[in-house]
Design a protein around this motif. Structure first.
Motif, mmCIF file in Angstrom:
data_model
loop_
_atom_site.group_PDB
_atom_site.id
_atom_site.type_symbol
_atom_site.label_atom_id
_atom_site.label_comp_id
_atom_site.label_asym_id
_atom_site.label_seq_id
_atom_site.Cartn_x
_atom_site.Cartn_y
_atom_site.Cartn_z
ATOM 1 N N PRO A 108 0.832 -1.217 0.000
ATOM 2 C CA PRO A 108 0.000 0.000 0.000
ATOM 3 C C PRO A 108 0.863 1.263 0.000
ATOM 4 O O PRO A 108 1.888 1.322 0.686
ATOM 5 N N MET A 109 0.442 2.259 -0.757
ATOM 6 C CA MET A 109 1.179 3.512 -0.831
ATOM 7 C C MET A 109 1.117 4.290 0.483
ATOM 8 O O MET A 109 1.987 5.111 0.778
ATOM 9 N N ALA A 110 0.101 4.028 1.274
ATOM 10 C CA ALA A 110 -0.095 4.759 2.523
ATOM 11 C C ALA A 110 -1.029 3.952 3.421
ATOM 12 O O ALA A 110 -1.725 3.049 2.951
ATOM 13 N N PRO A 111 -1.067 4.241 4.710
ATOM 14 C CA PRO A 111 -1.985 3.542 5.606
ATOM 15 C C PRO A 111 -3.434 3.711 5.146
ATOM 16 O O PRO A 111 -3.906 4.827 4.936
ATOM 17 N N GLY A 112 -4.126 2.600 4.951
ATOM 18 C CA GLY A 112 -5.524 2.636 4.547
ATOM 19 C C GLY A 112 -5.748 2.900 3.077
ATOM 20 O O GLY A 112 -6.898 2.953 2.621
ATOM 21 N N SER A 113 -4.688 3.057 2.289
ATOM 22 C CA SER A 113 -4.829 3.359 0.862
ATOM 23 C C SER A 113 -5.031 2.080 0.059
ATOM 24 O O SER A 113 -4.407 1.049 0.326
ATOM 25 N N SER A 114 -5.914 2.166 -0.930
ATOM 26 C CA SER A 114 -6.116 1.035 -1.841
ATOM 27 C C SER A 114 -5.103 1.046 -2.977
ATOM 28 O O SER A 114 -4.967 0.076 -3.711
ATOM 29 N N GLN A 209 -3.110 13.564 3.667
ATOM 30 C CA GLN A 209 -4.157 12.993 4.521
ATOM 31 C C GLN A 209 -3.667 11.884 5.430
ATOM 32 O O GLN A 209 -4.423 11.389 6.270
ATOM 33 N N TYR A 210 -2.408 11.495 5.277
ATOM 34 C CA TYR A 210 -1.902 10.372 6.059
ATOM 35 C C TYR A 210 -1.021 10.809 7.232
ATOM 36 O O TYR A 210 -0.673 9.996 8.084
ATOM 37 N N LEU A 211 -0.643 12.077 7.274
ATOM 38 C CA LEU A 211 0.268 12.582 8.295
ATOM 39 C C LEU A 211 -0.386 13.730 9.046
ATOM 40 O O LEU A 211 -1.163 14.485 8.476
ATOM 41 N N ASN A 212 -0.054 13.879 10.326
ATOM 42 C CA ASN A 212 -0.635 14.984 11.087
ATOM 43 C C ASN A 212 0.078 16.299 10.774
ATOM 44 O O ASN A 212 1.169 16.318 10.210
ATOM 45 N N ALA A 213 -0.541 17.394 11.159
ATOM 46 C CA ALA A 213 -0.064 18.724 10.769
ATOM 47 C C ALA A 213 1.333 19.012 11.297
ATOM 48 O O ALA A 213 2.170 19.606 10.595
ATOM 49 N N GLU A 214 1.614 18.603 12.513
ATOM 50 C CA GLU A 214 2.927 18.889 13.083
ATOM 51 C C GLU A 214 4.023 18.095 12.392
ATOM 52 O O GLU A 214 5.118 18.610 12.142
ATOM 53 N N LEU A 215 3.741 16.838 12.072
ATOM 54 C CA LEU A 215 4.736 16.039 11.368
ATOM 55 C C LEU A 215 5.000 16.626 9.981
ATOM 56 O O LEU A 215 6.147 16.688 9.528
ATOM 57 N N ILE A 216 3.960 17.066 9.316
ATOM 58 C CA ILE A 216 4.118 17.704 8.001
ATOM 59 C C ILE A 216 4.972 18.956 8.129
ATOM 60 O O ILE A 216 5.916 19.177 7.354
ATOM 61 N N GLN A 217 4.648 19.770 9.088
ATOM 62 C CA GLN A 217 5.353 21.029 9.270
ATOM 63 C C GLN A 217 6.834 20.804 9.543
ATOM 64 O O GLN A 217 7.707 21.462 8.959
ATOM 65 N N ARG A 218 7.123 19.857 10.412
ATOM 66 C CA ARG A 218 8.521 19.581 10.730
ATOM 67 C C ARG A 218 9.253 18.961 9.548
ATOM 68 O O ARG A 218 10.440 19.222 9.325
#
Length: 566
Positions: A108-114, A209-218
C-alpha cells in the motif's frame, strides 16, 4: 553535540520553498519510485492588499513565505525528542537496493490506501559515470553516518549493503521501531532533459491525509534546512523543496522525514560530481549542517526546564483544533506555566498573520532603541515628551497611527528603516518568526506582518520575568498590557477577578478573510502562565472568539489544577 545555532538564518527557511508540485504531476522519471522527481516550475505569489481601520486590524495572503521560529512543540508527538534528552536519533535511508534484489511485489502507498506500488525499485544510473543510484546513495549515506556520529547523534541505517530486501514501507517502520527523531532519505535524481541540474528535497504537502499537521510542518522545515545547507556546501544549484504526497516511505512515516535528491544523474556535471567519492565528505557535511540547523530550530527552548503537558495538548486538539483545521482554518496555541515552565503547544512554530499582535514586538523595539538607547539606565527625554503617550495608544487601544509613528521614529522618519530595526530586534531576541513588513493601514502592500505562537509566548515570558531590555522597561511594558481595553477573548475565559495582561489582533474582511488572535499573561497566584492563541483563515469571527474563550477556560482549569512543586 556540535549543534549549530543559526537562528538568524531561520527567517529564510521557507523563502526557499518553490511552488507546491504534487508528485502525481511529475513526469515519467518519478515512476522509478521514491525519489526521482522533476524540479517544479517557478511560481510567485503576491501579497493581497488589505484595509486596516481603528476597529479592525490587518491581513494578507498566506503567511508561509516566512519560516517558523523555534518550535516549543517537539513533545507533541510520540516520535519527537524527549524533552530531557539531548541526543537525537537520525535514521538514514539510502534509497533503493541492488538490481538483483526483486522488490516488484506490491504494498500500500499509505496507511488505509487502496493504491499500491512496488515495494522498492533499483533507481536510476548515471548517464556519464555509469554508477547505479543505489550505490552512490549508500556511499554518501555511510559517510553521513560517520559525520553525524562524530557530531554526537545516534544514527541508524535502513540498509548497509546493496543486498538487503527492505521495502519503502518497511523503511518507515524501521525508523519508528528505532525511535528515530527524523528520517533522511538519500536519493539521486534523473530527468529526460539532460540540462536539468541541481539538488532538491521533498516533503509532504500541507494537505497530506496520512500525516498529522505537526509532522508535516517539521518535515517541511527539515527539507528546507537540508537543501539550503547542502547546496551551500556543494555549490550545486538549489531547486528548493518539492511537495509530494505519493511517496510510500514518506506516507508511512511516523517521524519528520525529508528526501534529498543530491543531483541529476542525467546531467553530466551533477552526475560526475555526486559519484566522485572525493566529494562525499563535503556532501555529507552539508546534509549534517542541515540536520544541525533543523534541531536548533525545532528543539524546544523550554525543554531543559519544563515538561510537555501532553494531556492538555490532547484536550485542546480534540476539543477545539482538530475539527477547525479539518475545515480549513489555521490555528496555533502556546501555553506555558511561568513557574515550572511546563508547556503545551500546537503548531507553535507555524508562521501566522499577526494582525495587531505584532505591536507587542514594536513596543519591545521602542523600549530598547528609543526609551533606553545604548543600554542606558534612565529613560530618554523623548519618552516623557511623546513616546509614552504613543506606546499607551498603540497597546491599550491598538491605535494604528500611533504604531506607524513609533516605527517611523525607530527609522528616523522612515517606516521601512524602522521596520528593519524591529526585525533586527526580533532576531536578536530569538523571536525568529516575527516580521514587520508594512505599515498599518497600508494600501496595496508588497509585504505583510507575521508572528508565531512560540515567539509570542517568549516575548511575554521575557516581559514577565523582567528580562526584556531591562527590569524597568519590562515593568512598564507589563503595565501597558494590563491596561489593554480589548478583553473579549482570553480574559473572557477567566474567572472574575483573575488579572491578565494581553494584546489582541483581529480582522474581518470579505476579501481578505478573518483573523482572530490574542496573547496574554494570566496572573494566577500559584501558576501564572502565558497563553497565546492565533487563528487565520477562519470562517466566523464570532465563532473564533468563542473558541479562544473556550481554550482560555480549558487552559486556566488545567493550569490551576496542577500541584505546586515544593
Amino acid at each position: 553535540m556540535n549543534k549549530i545555532l543559526r537562528l538568524l538564518l531561520v527567517g529564510s527557511l521557507i523563502l526557499a520553498f518553490p511552488a507546491t508540485v504534487l508528485a502525481a504531476q511529475a513526469d515519467t522519471a518519478e515512476t522509478q519510485e521514491e525519489g526521482m522527481l522533476k524540479p517544479p516550475g517557478s511560481q510567485s505569489s503576491t501579497a493581497s492588499a488589505d484595509s486596516d481601520s481603528d476597529s479592525t486590524d490587518e491581513s494578507s495572503d498566506d503567511a508561509s513565505v516566512f519560516s517558523s521560529g523555534v518550535d516549543w512543540s517537539a513533545a507533541n508527538t510520540a516520535a519527537s525528542p524527549a524533552s530531557k534528552d539531548t541526543t537525537f536519533t537520525v535514521c538514514i535511508d539510502p534509497g533503493h537496493q541492488g538490481s538483483w534484489v526483486d522488490m516488484s511485489a506490491q504494498e500500500p502507498m499509505a496507511p488505509g490506501s487502496s493504491q499500491t506500488k512496488n515495494k522498492a525499485t533499483t533507481g536510476t544510473t548515471g548517464n556519464f559515470s555509469k554508477v547505479p543510484e543505489y550505490e552512490v546513495n549508500l556511499q554518501v549515506s555511510q559517510v553521513l553516518e560517520k559525520e553525524l556520529t562524530k557530531r554526537g547523534y545516534k544514527v541508524v541505517m535502513t540498509r548497509e549493503d546493496n543486498d538487503k530486501a527492505i521495502s519503502n514501507k518497511e523503511r518507515a517502520e524501521f525508523a519508528t521501531e528505532a525511535n528515530a527523531d527524523i528520517t533522511v532519505r538519500v536519493h539521486s535524481n534523473s530527468d529526460n532533459d539532460s540540462s536539468a541540474s541541481g539538488a532538491l528535497t521533498m516533503a509532504p504537502t500541507d494537505s497530506n491525509q496520512y500525516l498529522n499537521a505537526e509532522l508535516i510542518q517539521r518535515s517541511q522545515t527539515l527539507a528546507s534546512c537540508i537543501i539550503d545547507n547542502y547546496c551551500t556546501a556543494t555549490g550545486l544549484g538549489n531547486k528548493g523543496v518539492i511537495s509530494a504526497d505519493n511517496l510510500t516511505g514518506t506516507n508511512w512515516s511516523t517521524v519528520p522525514v525529508a528526501v534529498i535528491e543530491m543531483g541529476f544523474m542525467s546531467n553530466q556535471n551533477d552526475d560526475l560530481y555526486i559519484t566522485n567519492t572525493a566529494n562525499h565528505e563535503v556532501m555529507a557535511r552539508g546534509i549534517a549542517d542541515g540536520i544541525d540547523e533543523y534541531f536548533s530550530t525545532i528543539e524546544p527552548q523550554s525543554a531543559a526546564e519544563g515538561e510537555h503537558l501532553s494531556q492538555l495538548t490532547d484536550t485542546l486538539r480534540s476539543n477545539y483544533v482538530n475539527a477547525l483545521e479539518n475545515s480549513g482554518e489555521k490555528w496555533a496555541v502556546a501555553a506555558m506555566d511561568l513557574k515550572t515552565r511546563d508547556y503545551s503547544t500546537i503548531n507553535a512554530d507555524q508562521t501566522m498573520k499577526s494582525a495587531s499582535v505584532i505591536k507587542a514586538f514594536i513596543m519591545g523595539a521602542v523600549y530598547e532603541n528609543l526609551v533606553y538607547p545604548d543600554g542606558s539606565d534612565s529613560p530618554s527625554a523623548e519618552y516623557q515628551n511623546s513616546l509614552q503617550s504613543l506606546l499607551t495608544s498603540m497597546i491599550t487601544v491598538s491605535d494604528n497611527d500611533a504604531s506607524n509613528e513609533l516605527v517611523r521614529r525607530l527609522g528616523n522618519g522612515d517606516f521601512n528603516a524602522g521596520a528593519s530595526v524591529v526585525n533586527s530586534f526580533c532576531q536578536q531576541h530569538g523571536y525568529t518568526s516575527t516580521h514587520l513588513g508594512r505599515e498599518f493601514l497600508a494600501q496595496n502592500p508588497t509585504d505583510d506582518n507575521y508572528v508565531s505562537a512560540s515567539d509570542c509566548c517568549r516575548i511575554l515570558s521575557d516581559i514577565y520575568n523582567g528580562t526584556l531590555v531591562n527590569e524597568n522597561a519590562s515593568s512598564d511594558m507589563l503595565n501597558l498590557l494590563k491596561q489593554q481595553t480589548r478583553k473579549n477573548k482570553i480574559p473572557s475565559g477567566l474567572p472574575s477577578g483573575v488579572e491578565s495582561a494581553n494584546k489582541t489582533g483581529e480582522l474581518a474582511d470579505a476579501v481578505l478573510g478573518t483573523v482572530e488572535n490574542d496573547i496574554a499573561i494570566v496572573f494566577d497566584q500559584n501558576h501564572p502562565y502565558v497563553l497565546c492563541v492565533l487563528s487565520n483563515n477562519i470562517a466566523s469571527s464570532g465563532n473564533a472568539q468563542q473558541t479562544i474563550i473556550g481554550i482560555s477556560k480549558t487552559v486556566y482549569d488545567f493550569m490551576t489544577s496542577q500541584t505546586t512543586a515544593e
